[in-house]
Design an enzyme around this catalytic site. Structure first.
Site, short mmCIF file in Angstrom:
data_model
loop_
_atom_site.label_atom_id
_atom_site.label_comp_id
_atom_site.label_asym_id
_atom_site.label_seq_id
_atom_site.Cartn_x
_atom_site.Cartn_y
_atom_site.Cartn_z
N HIS A 153 0.82 -1.21 0.00
CA HIS A 153 0.00 0.00 0.00
C HIS A 153 0.86 1.26 0.00
CE1 HIS A 153 -3.32 -2.70 0.71
NE2 HIS A 153 -4.14 -1.71 0.46
N LYS A 191 -9.80 -7.88 7.54
CA LYS A 191 -10.51 -8.09 8.79
C LYS A 191 -10.50 -6.84 9.65
CE LYS A 191 -6.74 -10.05 11.57
NZ LYS A 191 -6.32 -9.21 12.67
#
Lengths: 197, 286
Positions: free
Chosen positions: A41, A109
């Protein structure tokens, strides 16, 4: 909250696929998805590699927040264990990644924050929660590792991998209509906490 | 020493691929009691995952964690030698089981590839008058490590935008623990084992709370006030409704353990540590 039986879809996703999903839907995914966690990222947002530099199709794709246990064999790479990692750590990058690369699904999650939620709504993307810590169970639904990118530089757990999945289960916990189950549970738990103190 | 090394590799394998009986039983109980469909669905997958991992000897979670060793060493066995054997066993276990390579050089950002590096794995050694060497191993997941918190009392908490005053008493500690669990939500893979330490110096309180994760879930503090406090925290945390995987439901924690150390008059530390549902620990006696 579970909305009926599981919805099945194949990657890449279209905007209409995404708009048809809402919080509480169980989904089963088929096709290719991409792993990407902390280093990926940071790289995607800071280096902004061009489409020709990236060896995968990201447009319409799903990024799975996952740092797998992966092993090199004679027949190529094999995934041993591959559950989700905490999505919140890439929250500061997610809106840009959705916008710059046309990502339609984030799989992870724990949910993500308001800026990601706004980006899901603006660009048509969905957040899916995979079963926390169910790495052996989920690895059974990953059929093939197609290729990896930046393996040497980031290390195997943090490289970007394209994997083929079959009936990979998840639940929609943030949709493209501004809803977030994580936010709802956080709000409800704060109310409870204030009663307890 | 080769036998010791291989024994530690076996310990790694047991801890990475199976879960302690008390933890599995607690998760089964959580499933029986659960009524929230998404939480039930998650617990079913978790329990199936545990059995797949055990039967095929693959790690329960891809994050095989920070390896944390607690060794009790008899007189005559060199601590330095034991450290060397643990490091060697770590390299071997990483390759053999396999474990995920989790040791990243914080300066160069290079992953060492074998779970060894500066202060990695974590090794705590103490001496014992016993004849046997006892080694406890905890594989501490990064997600649950990240949600741990340390507090200095008295103070004011910012809990979801609300100011909560905390004084130097167990009531203040209770508010800190609830704040830590609230802030964690589902990010560290609940149902959690939550451990708390109070008092001590700053470095001691974190080590003490983390060490409580070795306690069996049915273990109760021998100090009556602390035992009652553990029970109270257990009920309060489960009342928050965060639930399995943070998807709501009845079970947010499967066990709460508390320990206290004497403190300096000026200091009152509270440390809250978490284990994810995959609270992986095991013992090897040699």
């Amino acid at each position: 909250m579970v909305n009926g039986s599981a919805k099945r879809f194949r990657t890449p996703l279209t905007k209409d696929d995404v708009l048809g999903l809402k919080v509480g839907d169980l989904v089963l995914m088929d096709g290719s998805i991409l792993t990407g966690r902390d280093k990926v990222h940071k790289m995607l947002c800071n280096e902004k590699p061009s489409a020709s530099e990236i060896p995968f199709r990201l447009d319409g794709g799903i990024i799975y927040h996952c740092g797998p246990i992966i092993r090199k064999t004679d027949e190529g790479y094999k995934l041993i264990a591959a559950g989700p990692t905490t999505s919140m750590r890439v929250d500061m990058y997610a809106a840009d990644v959705i916008k710059l690369y046309g990502i339609r699904g984030i799989l992870g999650k724990g949910g993500m924050g308001p800026s990601t939620s706004a980006a899901l709504k603006e660009h048509g993307c969905v957040y899916l929660q995979a079963a926390s810590g169910a790495a052996a169970y989920l690895a059974d639904r990953i059929k093939k590792v197609n290729k990896g990118w930046r393996i040497e530089e980031f290390g195997e757990p943090e490289a970007m991998w394209e994997i083929d999945v079959e009936s990979f289960p998840a639940v929609v916990t943030m949709d493209a209509h501004g809803n977030s189950l994580h936010r709802d549970i956080e709000d409800a738990s704060l109310k409870k906490l204030l009663q307890l103190v | 020493m080769l036998k010791l090394r291989d024994g530690i590799v076996e310990l790694y394998k047991k801890v990475a691929t199976s879960i302690p009986r008390d933890v599995e039983d607690a998760l089964k109980k959580a499933l029986q009691e659960e009524t929230e469909p998404l939480a039930k669905n998650s617990l079913e997958i978790i329990l199936e995952n545990i059995s797949i991992a055990r039967n095929s000897a693959v790690p329960i979670c891809q994050d095989t964690g920070f390896p944390v060793f607690y060794a009790k060493v008899p007189v005559g066995l060199s601590h330095e030698l034991l450290r060397k054997v643990i490091v060697e066993a770590t390299r071997l276990a990483t390759q053999k089981i396999p474990l995920r390579a989790n040791a990243v050089d914080t300066v160069t950002e290079k992953n060492s590839g074998d779970n060894t590096g500066e202060l990695f794995p974590v090794i705590h050694i103490e001496s014992t008058p016993d004849q046997a060497l006892t080694i406890d191993l905890m594989l501490k997941g990064g997600g649950s490590e990240n949600i741990g918190q340390i507090y200095k009392l008295p103070g004011t908490l910012d809990t979801g935008g609300q100011s909560i005053k905390v004084e130097r008493d167990l009531e203040g500690v209770r508010k800190c623990v609830l704040d830590a669990v609230f802030k964690s939500q589902g990010r560290g893979c609940p149902p959690y084992t939550v451990t708390v330490a109070i008092g001590g110096a700053k470095d001691q309180v974190t080590a003490l709370s983390k060490k409580q994760l070795l306690r069996k879930l049915n273990d109760v503090s021998p100090i009556p006030e602390i035992a009652a406090f553990e029970k109270k925290l257990f009920d309060d945390i489960n009342n928050l409704g965060i639930g399995t995987a943070g998807l709501g439901g009845k079970t947010t924690t499967i066990g709460v353990k508390v320990a206290a150390a004497h403190r300096h008059p000026a200091s009152y530390f509270v440390d809250v540590s978490f284990a994810c549902w995959a609270n992986r620990r095991g013992r090897f006696v040699w």
